[in-house]
Scaffold this motif. Structure first.
Motif, PDB file in Angstrom:
ATOM      1  N   SER A 261       0.826  -1.212   0.000  1.00  0.00           N
ATOM      2  CA  SER A 261       0.000   0.000   0.000  1.00  0.00           C
ATOM      3  C   SER A 261       0.851   1.248   0.000  1.00  0.00           C
ATOM      4  CB  SER A 261      -0.910   0.025   1.232  1.00  0.00           C
ATOM      5  OG  SER A 261      -1.753  -1.093   1.231  1.00  0.00           O
TER       6      SER A 261
ATOM      7  N   THR B 143       1.910   5.009   1.027  1.00  0.00           N
ATOM      8  CA  THR B 143       1.716   5.726   2.294  1.00  0.00           C
ATOM      9  C   THR B 143       1.642   7.224   2.106  1.00  0.00           C
ATOM     10  OG1 THR B 143       4.101   5.834   2.661  1.00  0.00           O
ATOM     11  CG2 THR B 143       2.935   3.929   3.553  1.00  0.00           C
TER      12      THR B 143
ATOM     13  N   GLN C 263       2.601   2.972   9.308  1.00  0.00           N
ATOM     14  CA  GLN C 263       1.460   3.376   8.494  1.00  0.00           C
ATOM     15  C   GLN C 263       1.260   2.424   7.302  1.00  0.00           C
ATOM     16  OE1 GLN C 263       0.540   7.396   8.489  1.00  0.00           O
ATOM     17  NE2 GLN C 263      -0.152   7.502   6.376  1.00  0.00           N
TER      18      GLN C 263
ATOM     19  N   ARG D  45      -2.124   0.233   6.826  1.00  0.00           N
ATOM     20  CA  ARG D  45      -2.971   0.336   5.639  1.00  0.00           C
ATOM     21  C   ARG D  45      -3.124  -1.014   4.944  1.00  0.00           C
ATOM     22  NH1 ARG D  45      -1.581   6.054   2.556  1.00  0.00           N
ATOM     23  NH2 ARG D  45      -2.332   7.422   4.220  1.00  0.00           N
TER      24      ARG D  45
ATOM     25  N   LYS E 146      -5.585  -3.044   6.927  1.00  0.00           N
ATOM     26  CA  LYS E 146      -6.951  -2.567   6.701  1.00  0.00           C
ATOM     27  C   LYS E 146      -7.492  -3.064   5.359  1.00  0.00           C
ATOM     28  CE  LYS E 146      -9.571   1.729   6.072  1.00  0.00           C
ATOM     29  NZ  LYS E 146      -9.488   3.206   6.013  1.00  0.00           N
ATOM     30  N   GLU E 147      -6.711  -2.906   4.299  1.00  0.00           N
ATOM     31  CA  GLU E 147      -7.163  -3.316   2.969  1.00  0.00           C
ATOM     32  C   GLU E 147      -7.368  -4.830   2.879  1.00  0.00           C
ATOM     33  OE1 GLU E 147      -4.322  -1.792   0.226  1.00  0.00           O
ATOM     34  OE2 GLU E 147      -4.751   0.317   0.686  1.00  0.00           O
TER      35      GLU E 147
END
Length: 594
Positions: free
Chosen positions: A145, A147, A161, A165, A168-169
Motif C-alpha cells: 500500500s 503511504t 502506516q 494500511r 486494513k485493505e
C-alpha cells in the motif's frame, strides 16, 4: 487444455474429465474427489502378484497426483489476497472444499484398522493455516500500500502506516470476498484477524522496545489506541470479527512508558503554548496599548487562546491514551500558569497606568471564561481545578476592588448625608443617584455578565453603606409621623436605587427587599407587628444580629427599652429554632454596628 474445454467436458454427461483436466481448470475439489476414489480402489484387498506390481505403480502415480494437487491448492491459498474477485473466488472455494474433504478422509483412515497410505494423514487444514500465517507475515513485512508523503515521515512512522494500511485493505478483502469461499465453521474472518493482530503486535513490540523520539512515540500510541481500534470498529469488520478476543496490541509494560513519554511531551508543549499567550499580553501592556474593543467591551485573547490549546491537546490525549484520568497529567501544572497570570493582573493594578482599567476590564472577561471552562470538567486534577478557581476568585475580587474603590470615593460625600436630617429631603438622595449613574457608565467595558457581577457588587456595597449609615442613629424618629416619613424615604430610596441598577443590567433584586423590610419596621407601631417583621427579616437573612435589631429599633425613640428587649429575644428564639439554608445570602454580617 483451456478452461473453456474443461467447462464443456464438465457439463457434458457423455464426457468424464480426468485429474489433469480438472487440475488445469482449477476444479480442485473435483480433482480431489477423483484422487480419493482412486485411493479407495487402490487400498482394497490385492492377492495376485501381477496385480501387486500394478498396484505399486498406481500408488506412485496417486502420490504424485496428490503432491501436484497439494501444490496447486497451496498456490491458490497463497493468492487469496492478491487476485481479483473473478479469479480468486471460484478457485479458492474449490480449494477450501478439497481441504475439508481431505480432513474427512484423514479422519476415516484413523478409524480403520488397515495401514494407511504413506501420505496419510495429509493434515491439509494444518498446512492451510501455516500458509496463511506466512502469507500475512509476508504482506506486513513487505506492504504494497502507498503511504502518501513518506519524505516527511520517519522510517518508523512510514513502516507502521504502511503495515496498518495493508492490514486494513486485506481485512476488508477478507470480509468482502474471501469469507464467501469458506464454510461458516472455519470462521475464516476471525482466523485472519488473529493472524494480522499477532503479526502486527509483534512488529509494534519490536518498535516499542527501541528508543523513540516524541513524534514516533505519539504516532505509535495513536495507532495502538486510535487508528487500529478504528479499523476494527468499522461496521463491515466489527460484524464479522470478535475484536474483544484479540486483546491489546501492546502489553502494559511497553504501553506505560510510551504513555508517560507522550503525556510529558504534551504537558511541556501545553505550558510552552500558553506561556507564549501570556507573554504576548504582557508585551501589549508594556507597549502601552489598550486592549481592543468588541461591541463596546474590552477583550483579551488570553482566555480564548489558552482554552483552545487545552481543548485541542486534551481532546487528542483522550483519544490517544483512552483514559481521561491519565490525561489529566497534561494540565497538572496549570496552577503555575494561573498564578503567573494573577501576578501580571496584580502588576497592572499596582502600576495604575492610564490603560490599567481597560486591561482589568478585559481580564474580568477572561476570568469569567476560565471559570466557566474549569467547572464541571474532567480535564484537570481535582486539586488543580480547586486551586485555579481560587486564583480566579482572587483575581475577580481584586479587579472589583480596584474598579469600585474610586467609585466609593466619589460617592462618599453623598453617603455622609444618609441617615441624617438632610437625608429626609428628596434632593439629597437624588444627587447620590445621579453620581452613581455617571460612575456606572464609567464602569462599562467588560463583558455583559462580568459587568453585571461588578455592578452587583457595587449595588450590594452601596446598600451596606446605606444601612450602616442609617443604623448609626444620627436621626431620631420621635413619633409615628416622623417614622412614616422615614418609611416612605427608605422605601422610595430602595425603589430608585434598584431601578437604576436594574436599568444597567443588575439582577440583585434581593437588596431592594432588605431596605423595604427595614422600612416596614420603621412604620409599624404595634409591638407584635414589629416583632413579626423583625422575625421575617431575620428568617430571610440569618446573619441579622441583636445589635442590628437594637440599632434599628433605637431610631424609634417612642419604643421602650423593654419593647426593644422583647423584640430581640423573639428574634433570638426564632433563629435558634430554625436551621439556616446554606445558600442564604449574607448581608448584615457586612454591616458594622457599634
Amino acid at each position: 487444455m483451456n478452461c473453456l474445454k474443461i467447462i464443456c467436458l464438465y457439463f457434458c454427461p457423455s464426457v468424464n474429465p480426468n485429474f489433469e483436466e480438472y487440475l488445469e481448470g482449477q476444479y480442485l475439489f473435483e480433482a480431489n474427489q477423483l484422487l480419493i476414489d482412486r485411493e479407495k480402489h487402490l487400498f482394497g484387498e490385492i492377492t495376485e502378484a501381477d496385480a501387486i506390481t500394478a498396484h505399486e505403480e498406481a500408488v506412485k502415480k496417486l502420490a504424485a497426483d496428490y503432491e501436484a494437487l497439494e501444490k496447486r491448492i497451496e498456490q491458490t491459498v497463497q493468492q487469496s489476497l492478491s487476485l481479483s474477485s473473478e479469479e480468486t473466488v471460484p478457485a479458492l472455494t474449490s480449494a477450501v472444499k478439497a481441504i475439508k474433504l481431505e480432513e474427512e478422509q484423514d479422519q476415516l483412515w484413523k478409524q480403520r484398522c488397515q495401514t494407511p497410505p504413506a501420505w496419510r494423514p495429509k493434515k491439509w487444514k494444518e498446512h492451510h493455516d501455516k500458509v496463511l500465517h506466512e502469507l500475512v507475515y509476508s504482506r506486513l513485512e513487505n506492504p504494497s500500500s502507498p503511504t502518501g508523503d513518506q519524505e516527511n515521515q520517519s522510517p518508523i512512522r512510514a513502516d507502521v502506516q504502511s503495515m496498518g494500511r495493508q492490514l486494513k485493505e486485506d481485512m476488508q478483502w477478507v470480509v468482502e470476498e474471501v469469507k464467501n469461499c469458506y464454510p461458516p465453521e472455519m470462521d475464516i474472518c476471525n482466523f485472519y484477524a488473529r493472524q494480522y493482530h499477532q503479526t502486527f503486535k509483534a512488529k509494534l513490540k519490536q518498535i516499542a522496545d527501541s528508543v523513540l523520539d516524541d513524534k514516533d512515540c505519539s504516532f505509535l500510541l495513536r495507532w495502538v489506541k486510535e487508528f487500529y481500534p478504528g479499523i476494527l470498529e468499522k461496521p463491515e469488520l466489527a460484524s464479522n470479527i470478535n475484536t474483544e478476543a484479540l486483546g491489546n496490541l501492546l502489553p502494559d509494560e511497553l504501553l506505560k512508558p510510551l504513555e508517560e513519554q507522550y503525556l510529558s511531551k504534551q504537558q511541556s508543549d501545553l505550558m510552552i503554548y500558553i506561556d507564549r499567550v501570556l507573554d504576548e499580553a504582557k508585551k501589549e501592556w508594556d507597549q502601552g496599548k489598550e486592549p481592543t474593543r468588541d461591541d463596546g467591551c474590552y477583550v483579551s485573547p488570553v482566555a480564548y487562546d489558552v482554552i483552545q490549546f487545552i481543548n485541542g491537546i486534551m481532546t487528542s490525549a483522550h483519544i490517544t491514551v483512552r483514559d481521561p484520568h491519565k490525561a489529566q497529567k497534561i494540565t497538572s501544572n496549570l496552577t503555575d500558569f494561573m498564578q503567573r497570570y494573577q501576578n501580571f493582573h496584580e502588576d497592572i493594578i499596582r502600576q495604575n497606568k492610564p490603560h490599567s482599567k481597560a486591561f482589568i476590564k478585559a481580564n474580568l472577561s477572561c476570568v469569567e471564561q476560565f471559570k466557566d471552562f474549569l467547572v464541571d470538567r474532567d480535564l484537570f486534577p481535582e486539586d488543580v481545578q480547586k486551586n485555579c478557581l481560587q486564583v480566579l476568585t482572587e483575581m475577580k475580587q481584586s479587579a472589583h476592588t480596584y474598579l469600585l474603590t474610586p467609585v466609593h470615593k466619589v460617592l462618599k460625600p453623598h453617603y455622609k448625608k444618609l441617615g441624617t436630617s438632610d437625608w429626609l429631603k428628596k434632593n439629597t438622595f437624588k444627587k447620590l443617584l445621579n453620581s452613581t449613574e455617571e460612575e456606572l457608565r464609567e464602569l462599562q467595558g467588560s463583558s455583559q455578565s462580568s459587568f453585571q457581577e461588578l455592578i452587583g457588587q457595587l449595588y450590594q456595597e452601596m446598600t451596606v453603606e446605606y444601612v450602616q449609615r442609617l443604623l448609626k442613629g444620627k436621626i431620631k424618629l420621635k413619633d409615628s409621623i416622623q417614622q412614616q416619613k422615614a418609611y416612605e424615604t427608605v422605601k422610595e430610596n430602595a425603589e430608585k436605587l434598584h431601578e437604576l441598577f436594574a436599568k444597567m443590567g443588575s439582577k440583585q433584586d434581593w437588596l431592594k427587599e432588605i431596605l423595604t423590610k427595614m422600612a416596614e419596621v420603621l412604620k409599624l407601631q404595634d409591638i407584635p407587628a414589629i416583632q413579626m417583621q423583625i422575625v421575617s427579616l431575620g428568617s430571610a437573612y440569618p446573619d441579622l444580629s441583636e445589635k442590628h435589631v437594637s440599632a434599628l429599633l433605637k431610631l424609634k425613640t417612642n419604643l421602650s427599652k423593654a419593647d426593644r428587649k422583647i423584640t430581640k429575644t423573639t428574634l433570638s428564639d426564632t433563629l435558634k429554632e430554625s436551621r439556616a439554608d446554606p445558600g442564604t445570602q449574607k448581608f448584615f454580617s457586612k454591616v458594622e454596628v457599634r
